[in-house]
Design an enzyme around this catalytic site. Structure first.
Site, PDB file in Angstrom:
ATOM      1  NE  ARG A  13      -6.009  -6.970   1.589  1.00  0.00           N
ATOM      2  CZ  ARG A  13      -5.813  -7.991   2.408  1.00  0.00           C
ATOM      3  NH1 ARG A  13      -6.711  -8.262   3.317  1.00  0.00           N
ATOM      4  NH2 ARG A  13      -4.725  -8.720   2.343  1.00  0.00           N
ATOM      5  CG  HIS A 133       0.041  -4.672  11.061  1.00  0.00           C
ATOM      6  ND1 HIS A 133       1.181  -4.436  11.802  1.00  0.00           N
ATOM      7  CD2 HIS A 133       0.115  -3.854   9.973  1.00  0.00           C
ATOM      8  CE1 HIS A 133       1.916  -3.519  11.189  1.00  0.00           C
ATOM      9  NE2 HIS A 133       1.293  -3.142  10.084  1.00  0.00           N
ATOM     10  CE  LYS A 137       2.628  -6.805   8.462  1.00  0.00           C
ATOM     11  NZ  LYS A 137       2.929  -6.646   7.039  1.00  0.00           N
ATOM     12  N   GLY A 143       7.444  -5.054   8.223  1.00  0.00           N
ATOM     13  CA  GLY A 143       8.660  -4.455   7.673  1.00  0.00           C
ATOM     14  C   GLY A 143       8.953  -3.120   8.327  1.00  0.00           C
ATOM     15  CB  THR A 144       6.749  -0.406   9.548  1.00  0.00           C
ATOM     16  OG1 THR A 144       6.103  -0.328   8.286  1.00  0.00           O
ATOM     17  CG2 THR A 144       6.910   0.985  10.131  1.00  0.00           C
TER      18      THR A 144
HETATM   19  P1  NAP Z   1      -3.447  -8.346  -1.087  1.00  0.00           P
HETATM   20  O1  NAP Z   1      -4.785  -7.686  -1.028  1.00  0.00           O
HETATM   21  O2  NAP Z   1      -3.308  -9.804  -0.784  1.00  0.00           O
HETATM   22  O3  NAP Z   1      -2.875  -8.034  -2.554  1.00  0.00           O
HETATM   23  C1  NAP Z   1      -1.797  -8.694  -3.119  1.00  0.00           C
HETATM   24  C2  NAP Z   1      -2.146  -8.884  -4.587  1.00  0.00           C
HETATM   25  O4  NAP Z   1      -0.995  -9.278  -5.307  1.00  0.00           O
HETATM   26  C3  NAP Z   1      -3.215  -9.979  -4.805  1.00  0.00           C
HETATM   27  O5  NAP Z   1      -4.181  -9.482  -5.709  1.00  0.00           O
HETATM   28  C4  NAP Z   1      -2.382 -11.100  -5.418  1.00  0.00           C
HETATM   29  O6  NAP Z   1      -3.144 -11.911  -6.290  1.00  0.00           O
HETATM   30  C5  NAP Z   1      -1.374 -10.320  -6.196  1.00  0.00           C
HETATM   31  N1  NAP Z   1      -0.189 -11.081  -6.583  1.00  0.00           N
HETATM   32  C6  NAP Z   1       0.362 -12.166  -5.977  1.00  0.00           C
HETATM   33  N2  NAP Z   1       1.466 -12.562  -6.637  1.00  0.00           N
HETATM   34  C7  NAP Z   1       1.609 -11.724  -7.691  1.00  0.00           C
HETATM   35  C8  NAP Z   1       2.542 -11.626  -8.760  1.00  0.00           C
HETATM   36  N3  NAP Z   1       3.551 -12.491  -8.885  1.00  0.00           N
HETATM   37  N4  NAP Z   1       2.388 -10.630  -9.683  1.00  0.00           N
HETATM   38  C9  NAP Z   1       1.392  -9.750  -9.569  1.00  0.00           C
HETATM   39  N5  NAP Z   1       0.446  -9.802  -8.588  1.00  0.00           N
HETATM   40  C10 NAP Z   1       0.564 -10.781  -7.665  1.00  0.00           C
HETATM   41  O7  NAP Z   1      -2.413  -7.606  -0.106  1.00  0.00           O
HETATM   42  P2  NAP Z   1      -2.374  -6.063   0.294  1.00  0.00           P
HETATM   43  O8  NAP Z   1      -3.108  -5.830   1.561  1.00  0.00           O
HETATM   44  O9  NAP Z   1      -2.698  -5.242  -0.912  1.00  0.00           O
HETATM   45  O10 NAP Z   1      -0.834  -5.909   0.641  1.00  0.00           O
HETATM   46  C11 NAP Z   1       0.174  -6.143  -0.341  1.00  0.00           C
HETATM   47  C12 NAP Z   1       1.537  -5.963   0.305  1.00  0.00           C
HETATM   48  O11 NAP Z   1       1.728  -4.594   0.644  1.00  0.00           O
HETATM   49  C13 NAP Z   1       1.756  -6.743   1.603  1.00  0.00           C
HETATM   50  O12 NAP Z   1       3.093  -7.216   1.647  1.00  0.00           O
HETATM   51  C14 NAP Z   1       1.553  -5.682   2.683  1.00  0.00           C
HETATM   52  O13 NAP Z   1       2.231  -5.982   3.881  1.00  0.00           O
HETATM   53  C15 NAP Z   1       2.162  -4.495   1.991  1.00  0.00           C
HETATM   54  N6  NAP Z   1       1.781  -3.170   2.487  1.00  0.00           N
HETATM   55  C16 NAP Z   1       2.758  -2.224   2.442  1.00  0.00           C
HETATM   56  C17 NAP Z   1       2.454  -0.931   2.812  1.00  0.00           C
HETATM   57  C18 NAP Z   1       3.524   0.112   2.719  1.00  0.00           C
HETATM   58  O14 NAP Z   1       3.261   1.287   3.046  1.00  0.00           O
HETATM   59  N7  NAP Z   1       4.729  -0.220   2.283  1.00  0.00           N
HETATM   60  C19 NAP Z   1       1.165  -0.601   3.229  1.00  0.00           C
HETATM   61  C20 NAP Z   1       0.196  -1.592   3.263  1.00  0.00           C
HETATM   62  C21 NAP Z   1       0.508  -2.887   2.868  1.00  0.00           C
HETATM   63  P3  NAP Z   1      -3.859 -13.261  -5.697  1.00  0.00           P
HETATM   64  O15 NAP Z   1      -4.816 -12.794  -4.661  1.00  0.00           O
HETATM   65  O16 NAP Z   1      -4.484 -13.848  -6.914  1.00  0.00           O
HETATM   66  O17 NAP Z   1      -2.742 -14.092  -5.122  1.00  0.00           O
END
Ligand code: NAP
Length: 247
Positions: A13, A133, A137, A143-144
């Site tokens: 996402r 959230h 999640k 983390g925030t």
């Molecule tokens: P998500 O939709 O589950 O996306 C994660 C993606 O990473 C999935 O497509 C997953 O593939 C892939 N992945 C897993 N292992 C990997 C690897 N070794 N190499 C490359 N890709 C890999 O999650 P999301 O909602 O995008 O969130 C991702 C992270 O960002 C979470 O930790 C969330 O808490 C964080 N986040 C941070 C912020 C910020 O501002 N810092 C904001 C929002 C979210 P599969 O589905 O095939 O496993």
């Protein structure tokens, strides 16, 4: 000069939103979309910066591989603990000129809320953090919220603020939340929410509430792009986007 950007977790996402933001941004070129099993070493020489929005189990190994490849890293994935940050800090120190930004929250409203909480924390008797959230999640607290609590605790310690009043003697189920350096953090998971945080600061007779809401993933993109543009100027490990802002 155009900055060549790779996105790890591109099918996720946040990764997909980042790919679209990079493609729409001036001065940035999206050169690679990586997902599970793709080779990070192949980014050496072809990408300047990689953005990681993957999963807590994968992100640390990704950052070490990016350091080995000489690619700057901008990391939004959460779940980092002190030991993992220390390992990255040490690795980055041995890789001069490569920057790593690990930001628990790229939303400018959240970055400012954390800063405002730090400023206010020594002036109040009690401070607690509530993060809310969506229920998909995987890590709690956010983390925030951890970053907020630690910043509040550090600001209070630096100012010599006394311990917070709390007469709790019995809490067998953890109703008082998680304790981060003496600051209690509560995690709520509700369908329909995205990412929200409130910091409650109180004195006898008064309450200050600092609140930040991300309604949409687009809220994170200005901060992500700011980090992508700034990471090469900040070698070594930086934690929190405020490190790149003059607050
Ligand atoms: P998500 O939709 O589950 O996306 C994660 C993606 O990473 C999935 O497509 C997953 O593939 C892939 N992945 C897993 N292992 C990997 C690897 N070794 N190499 C490359 N890709 C890999 O999650 P999301 O909602 O995008 O969130 C991702 C992270 O960002 C979470 O930790 C969330 O808490 C964080 N986040 C941070 C912020 C910020 O501002 N810092 C904001 C929002 C979210 P599969 O589905 O095939 O496993």
């Amino acid at each position: 000069m155009t900055i060549r950007v790779a996105v790890l977790g591109a099918a996720g996402r946040m990764g997909a939103t980042t790919c679209a933001a990079v493609e729409a941004a001036d001065g940035l070129e999206l050169v690679a979309r990586l997902d599970v099993g793709d080779d990070i070493a192949a980014l050496a020489g072809t990408a300047d910066v990689a953005v990681d929005f993957t999963v807590p189990d994968a992100t640390e190994a990704n950052v070490h591989a990016l350091l080995d490849a000489g690619v700057h890293a901008v990391v939004g994935t959460t779940g980092w603990d002190d030991d993992a940050l220390a390992r990255v800090r040490e690795h980055a120190a041995g890789t001069p000129g490569v920057g790593v930004m690990i930001a628990p929250n790229f939303a400018l409203s959240a970055v400012l809320a954390m800063r405002f909480a730090e400023l206010a924390a020594p002036l109040f008797a009690s401070v607690e953090v509530v993060e809310m959230h969506h229920p998909r999640k995987v890590d709690a607290p956010s983390g925030t919220a951890i970053h907020t609590a630690r910043g509040v605790a550090a600001a209070r310690a630096a100012a010599g603020a006394p311990a917070m009043p709390d007469a709790t003697e019995s809490d067998p189920r953890g109703a008082r939340g998680a304790d981060y350096d003496g600051v209690h953090v509560h995690a709520v998971r509700l369908d329909g929410l995205v990412a929200h945080e409130q910091i409650f600061l109180s004195n006898p007779g008064e309450l200050l509430t600092i609140r930040t809401d991300s309604f949409d993933r687009s809220s994170f993109m200005p901060g992500v792009l700011l980090a992508v543009r700034g990471v090469a100027r900040h070698p070594g490990l930086s934690v929190g986007l405020d490190a790149y802002l003059d607050l």
